[in-house]
Design an enzyme around this catalytic site. Structure first.
Site, short mmCIF file in Angstrom:
data_model
loop_
_atom_site.label_atom_id
_atom_site.label_comp_id
_atom_site.label_asym_id
_atom_site.label_seq_id
_atom_site.Cartn_x
_atom_site.Cartn_y
_atom_site.Cartn_z
N ASP A 16 49.46 -1.82 59.41
CA ASP A 16 49.14 -1.99 57.99
C ASP A 16 48.05 -3.05 57.84
O ASP A 16 47.20 -2.96 56.95
CB ASP A 16 50.41 -2.41 57.23
CG ASP A 16 50.39 -2.01 55.76
OD1 ASP A 16 49.35 -1.50 55.30
OD2 ASP A 16 51.39 -2.22 55.07
N HIS A 208 59.10 -4.61 51.97
CA HIS A 208 57.73 -4.54 52.52
C HIS A 208 56.81 -4.94 51.37
O HIS A 208 56.45 -4.10 50.54
CB HIS A 208 57.50 -3.10 52.99
CG HIS A 208 56.12 -2.80 53.48
ND1 HIS A 208 55.82 -2.62 54.82
CD2 HIS A 208 54.95 -2.61 52.82
CE1 HIS A 208 54.54 -2.33 54.95
NE2 HIS A 208 53.99 -2.32 53.75
N HIS A 210 53.43 -6.38 49.70
CA HIS A 210 52.03 -6.81 49.72
C HIS A 210 51.94 -7.99 48.74
O HIS A 210 52.76 -8.12 47.83
CB HIS A 210 51.12 -5.64 49.35
CG HIS A 210 51.02 -4.63 50.47
ND1 HIS A 210 49.96 -4.59 51.32
CD2 HIS A 210 51.89 -3.69 50.89
CE1 HIS A 210 50.15 -3.65 52.22
NE2 HIS A 210 51.33 -3.08 51.99
N CYS A 241 46.21 -0.82 51.82
CA CYS A 241 46.23 0.61 52.08
C CYS A 241 44.95 1.20 51.50
O CYS A 241 44.62 0.97 50.35
CB CYS A 241 47.46 1.24 51.41
SG CYS A 241 47.45 3.03 51.47
N ASN A 250 49.53 -7.73 53.34
CA ASN A 250 50.98 -7.89 53.36
C ASN A 250 51.28 -9.38 53.33
O ASN A 250 50.44 -10.20 53.70
CB ASN A 250 51.56 -7.35 54.67
CG ASN A 250 51.43 -5.87 54.78
OD1 ASN A 250 50.39 -5.37 55.22
ND2 ASN A 250 52.46 -5.15 54.41
#
Ligand code: HMG
Ligand code: MG
Length: 290
Positions: A16, A208, A210, A241, A250
């Site tokens: 990522d 998860h 960001h 992304c 992230n």
């Protein structure tokens, strides 16, 4: 609920973190990044993705990355998989674990993987079968759990429905992605309550986050208070992304380690080595580390 005594960190930096970088990153730098993370004590590392190189050119060297890593015992090297073709390739490369990824927003699903949410389940079914046959654990991501860059609001019930679907398909863990970092502690709590109401146990869930609006750490703390004991993070706070405008990095692994320290939750991860790794990759990408 009390805080968990142990937290698993799922490092997503090499996947990522790097997927959104437009500059050419040599394969040996990616390999060194993964090896440094393993040496720092990270035991779950998402090393690459087996997606279409047309969709994400940065991950086109997935085979070379997987083949080049000197594996460390006790470390799980995982990869993100969009379809059967990616799974075939990933199995040949010797991945230890894979992750499939669905979205709680129809429009993001279309933009990211060119199919509807329902169609994505159909695509993932053979991936699950192949993983089961090869005895490979499958993780499931749900994107846009706190909102979508295209649709805006995403109902917590929709997040819960997609999470439950992936869980019932056989994913051993569901990672709930605040893809564009717009969650607030209240929103994250409401979303987690909806997901937990489907009877997915808290210990099967991961956050998860960001960190677009610098809420990631407070959101994670909220999750820990609700029994979440798996946190995805990316060394140096790299990431984003390509199909989520506005998605920044992230949450940084080193910042999550600080938070866990502050809360008295220990890990076996060497913070200094993570910081050195953050400096290594930041220098390479010519940006300041977090
Ligand atoms: P499509 O265009 O619908 O698929 O893309 P297709 O089957 O028509 O194939 C198109 C072309 O790609 C063909 O090549 C295929 O062979 C090739 P062509 O004939 O045109 O030369 N292809 C592949 N090549 C290599 N590996 C494969 C593969 N599959 C097809 N596996 C597809 C559908 C899903 C493939 C595409 O949209 C895709 O790869 N999307 C991935 C997008 C992506 O990686 N996004 C970022 C990751 S998700 C994320 O970051 C969120 C997350 O972090 C959680 C969060 O933050 O919320 C997980
Ligand atoms: Mg992500």
């Amino acid at each position: 609920m009390s805080l968990p005594s142990e937290v698993k960190i799922y490092e997503v930096g090499p996947r990522d973190g790097l997927q959104n970088e437009t500059q050419n990153i040599p394969t040996d730098i990616k390999i060194e990044l993964i090896e440094r993370l393993a040496d720092a004590g990270l035991t779950y590392i998402e090393a690459t993705s087996f997606v279409s190189p047309k969709a994400v050119p940065q991950m086109a060297d997935h085979n070379e990355v997987m083949a080049g890593i000197t594996r460390k015992e006790g470390v799980t090297y995982a990869a993100l998989i969009p379809n059967e073709r990616g799974m075939e390739n990933a199995l040949q490369s010797g991945v230890d674990e894979v992750a499939i990824f669905a979205s709680a927003s129809e429009e993001f699903s279309q933009k990211n993987i060119n199919c509807s949410i329902e169609e994505s389940y159909v695509r993932f079914a053979p991936v699950m079968e192949m993983a089961n046959a090869a005895n490979i654990p499958v993780r499931g991501y749900v994107s846009c759990v706190a909102g979508c860059p295209y649709e805006g609001e995403v109902a917590p019930e929709k997040v819960a429905e997609v999470a439950k679907h992936l869980y019932d398909m056989g994913c051993y863990e569901i990672s709930l992605g605040d893809t564009i970092g717009i969650g607030t502690p209240d929103r994250i709590r409401t979303m987690l309550e909806a997901v937990m109401a489907t009877n997915i146990p808290a210990e099967k869930l991961a956050l998860h986050c960001h960190d677009t609006h610098s809420h990631a750490l407070t959101n994670i703390e909220e999750g820990l208070k609700m029994g979440i004991a798996v946190v995805d993070s990316s060394v140096a706070g790299l990431g984003g992304c390509p199909y989520a405008p506005g998605a920044s990095g992230n949450v940084a692994t080193e910042d999550v380690l600080e938070l866990l320290d502050k809360l008295g939750i220990t890990t076996n991860i060497n913070k200094k080595a993570v910081l050195d790794t953050a400096e290594f990759i930041s220098k390479h990408l010519q940006r300041g580390s977090s």
